[in-house]
Design an enzyme around this catalytic site. Structure first.
Site, PDB file in Angstrom:
ATOM      1  N   HIS A 192     -11.409 -19.095   7.442  1.00 10.32           N
ATOM      2  CA  HIS A 192     -10.831 -20.160   8.242  1.00 10.32           C
ATOM      3  C   HIS A 192     -10.018 -21.135   7.396  1.00 10.32           C
ATOM      4  CE1 HIS A 192     -12.745 -18.763  11.751  1.00 10.32           C
ATOM      5  NE2 HIS A 192     -13.965 -19.124  11.433  1.00 10.32           N
ATOM      6  N   GLU A 434      -4.645   5.257  13.022  1.00  7.93           N
ATOM      7  CA  GLU A 434      -5.192   4.758  11.763  1.00  7.93           C
ATOM      8  C   GLU A 434      -6.146   5.744  11.102  1.00  7.93           C
ATOM      9  OE1 GLU A 434      -7.131   1.058  12.807  1.00  7.93           O
ATOM     10  OE2 GLU A 434      -7.570   1.846  14.801  1.00  7.93           O
ATOM     11  N   ASP A 458      -6.079   0.586   7.562  1.00  5.57           N
ATOM     12  CA  ASP A 458      -7.115   1.618   7.663  1.00  5.57           C
ATOM     13  C   ASP A 458      -6.566   3.007   7.360  1.00  5.57           C
ATOM     14  OD1 ASP A 458      -9.469   0.258   8.097  1.00  5.57           O
ATOM     15  OD2 ASP A 458      -9.196   0.125  10.262  1.00  5.57           O
ATOM     16  N   CYS A 505       1.678  -2.169  12.172  1.00  3.02           N
ATOM     17  CA  CYS A 505       1.032  -3.416  11.761  1.00  3.02           C
ATOM     18  C   CYS A 505       0.284  -3.161  10.460  1.00  3.02           C
ATOM     19  CB  CYS A 505       0.094  -3.932  12.842  1.00  3.02           C
ATOM     20  SG  CYS A 505      -1.247  -2.813  13.259  1.00  3.02           S
TER      21      CYS A 505
END
Length: 589
Positions: A192, A434, A458, A505
């Site tokens: 975060h 993936e 991945d 991506c």
């Protein structure tokens, strides 16, 4: 003090030069270890419960005090409130007090250690980093028990904030505009802290070992958000060099920002859509601001974590409707849950697996827990009446699996129809490519879906058999490995022959060394972290498809990954020298 360099993980780029001030230190935060008489066990449990109640009240009050700049991170505080009620943490701590007859502070430490062992088995780095939230909440409760609330020092001028860790609640006690950068001991790429730093648009480095031991309050330091360095007691030459680098980066940022809303089009007319990967709903607001042309990957995992009960259908419908409305008319691709049984152990019975990366995760998890899957599918379908939504399924390994998913989706659609609930019957359906098995049968899968999204993170790991987070084999994580380049090209070619689009991506989408090669393959869109969008758009707008295709062919003809890396870097660096000075530091997903 002698000059010293501390190293960590860069999570928000830029250079900051200024005085460092500690927000909090874990150093010296010693946990007392006491054995208590049996007759005082309940008293100790009540003491723990009171400390939890105190922290809960504090967090509820802080929700209303979050600075406007970080208001979108209110969900993080709400997740901390949920952790306070987590039986795997504080429920376990109470059991430890009762069974081992030890004090509450020590019991919390033991419960955290036990929970940490569970998180370390998780393959997904983003979810694994949520252990950081557990540590934050546990520290708050321990601080109350010890009567030593951590206070923010008064900062009268702009400074670099140093901390063991930070959360949105921490910024309620300090003026945000006085924080020029920050560094923390804890944290990873997906923590975060990085998300907050990028929201504030300030440099940040996390995971800095020995920060609390060597950094001194009030001393001038250099924080390098490109390479993840903290320079203590810098030389005059270093101060001059980094000041110049800071000015150059500011100029570069201004340049790429001017053109961030223009289409990503090469000088010879080829267009590729630049979309955003979004981890949390709170990040959606920056997508358009950064020039994103939609959301190519909306990860839905966060809304299911750190809570004692699953979100219901109405809660998810509201989230997805808000998402679609905010982004309209731009497209949004919602990926269904990509988690495993071990990642929701507070809700589901944990399944012991020696290798979770190859176990029950992604679509396999959803097909096992169909009630959970049905709830999410219903919510996505109901939200599809607004905006421009698509749905995407992760970790598809074969045709039978995909057909089972489509059959279940059709059942859910029929349920909604019978209930008189509206949905888009033409909702586009896609899958993540993936796994090597999906690559090899891409021609079969393409007949069943409307689009592909290649998940390169991945795909590289599974194709090359390496864990990119392992310090022992991460060097083998090579995006330009001939097997990877050929796999991606095969998928793109197969998809286009079938008449469907391909998005990509993962880290390759934000890598200026790889983007020209992907463009040479004629991928339809790239989906990347919002912060990286303006720079990649600039790379595309300065490239030509002719050169991209030539580079692709050169790489395809090379047999060795080292040679591929050398050739690509030479060619790309000669064309985009300014971008690669700064932009390669933005790579990440």
């Amino acid at each position: 003090m002698a000059r010293k360099i501390l190293r960590g993980i860069p999570v928000s780029v830029g250079i900051a030069i200024g005085k460092g001030f500690f927000f909090n230190r874990r150093k010296g935060f010693v946990t007392p270890r006491l054995v208590i008489p049996k007759e005082k066990v309940q008293q100790e449990i009540n003491r723990l419960k009171q400390a939890i109640a105190t922290v809960e009240q504090e967090l509820k009050e802080l929700v209303g005090k979050i600075p406007a700049e970080l208001k979108e991170h209110e969900a993080i505080l709400n997740s901390h409130l949920m952790i306070l009620k987590d039986k795997k943490l504080f429920g376990e701590a109470q059991k430890i007090i009762a069974h081992q007859q030890i004090n509450a502070e020590w019991a919390i430490e033991k419960a955290v250690f036990k929970l940490k062992a569970i998180f370390q088995k998780i393959d997904n780095e983003y979810i694994r980093q949520r252990m950081q939230d557990v540590n934050l909440v546990a520290d708050k409760v321990s601080a109350v028990l010890l009567g030593s609330q951590l206070q923010v020092p008064h900062i009268s001028e702009r400074a670099i904030l140093l901390a063991h860790d930070v959360a949105p609640s921490d910024f309620t006690s300090i003026e945000v505009d006085k924080i020029m950068a920050f560094a923390t001991v804890l944290g990873g790429k997906t923590s975060h802290a990085g998300i907050m730093a990028r929201s504030l648009q300030i440099p940040a480095v996390v995971g800095v070992e020995h920060l609390e031991s060597y950094a001194i309050d009030g001393e001038v330091i250099i924080l390098d958000g490109f390479e993840g360095k903290i320079i203590l007691n810098p030389s005059e030459q270093e101060l001059a060099e980094y000041t110049q680098l800071s000015y150059r980066f500011e100029d570069y940022q201004k340049t790429i920002s001017k053109y961030r809303h223009l289409p990503a089009e090469t000088i010879d007319g080829y267009q590729v859509r630049i979309l955003a990967n979004v981890e949390m709903f709170e990040e959606v607001s920056v997508v358009k601001e950064r020039g994103g042309e939609g959301i190519g990957l909306y990860r839905t995992e966060y809304g299911f974590l750190n809570r004692n009960q699953l979100p219901d259908e109405e809660e998810l419908v509201e989230e997805y409707l808000d998402l679609a409305s905010i982004m309209y008319p731009l497209p949004v691709v919602i990926r269904t849950l990509d988690i495993g049984a071990d990642k929701t152990s507070s809700i589901f019975s944990s399944i012991e697996e020696t290798n979770p990366a190859l176990g029950l995760r992604g679509i396999r998890f959803c097909l096992k827990y169909k009630s959970l899957f049905r709830t999410q599918l219903r919510a996505i379908l109901r939200a599809s009446v607004v905006g421009n939504l698509s749905i995407m399924f992760p970790m598809i390994s074969g045709l039978h699996e995909l057909l089972e998913v489509k059959k279940f989706l059709a059942q859910v659609q029929e349920e909604l129809k019978k209930e008189g609930l509206e949905y888009n019957p033409e909702l586009p359906l896609g899958i993540m490519i993936e796994l090597p098995s999906a690559v090899l049968i891409a021609d079969l899968l393409a007949q069943e879906v409307d689009f592909f999204s290649i998940g390169t993170n991945d795909l590289i790991q599974y194709s090359l058999g390496i864990d990119r987070t392992s310090k022992y084999v991460s060097y083998l994580y090579q995006p330009l490995h001939p097997a990877i380049v050929r796999s991606i090209k095969h998928v793109v070619d197969v998809a286009h022959r079938a008449g469907i689009e391909v998005s990509l991506c993962g880290e390759l989408s934000a890598d200026p060394f790889c983007v020209p090669i992907l463009m040479g393959m004629e991928v339809d869109s790239l989906s990347l972290t919002p912060q990286a969008i303006p720079g990649i758009k600039r790379v595309v707008r300065q490239a030509s498809m002719e050169n991209c295709k030539e580079l692709l062919q050169t790489v395809l003809n090379l047999k060795d990954v080292k040679e591929s890396n050398r050739v690509v870097r030479e060619k790309i660096f000669s064309q985009f020298p300014e971008e690669l000075t700064f932009y390669s530091s933005l790579i990440g997903d």
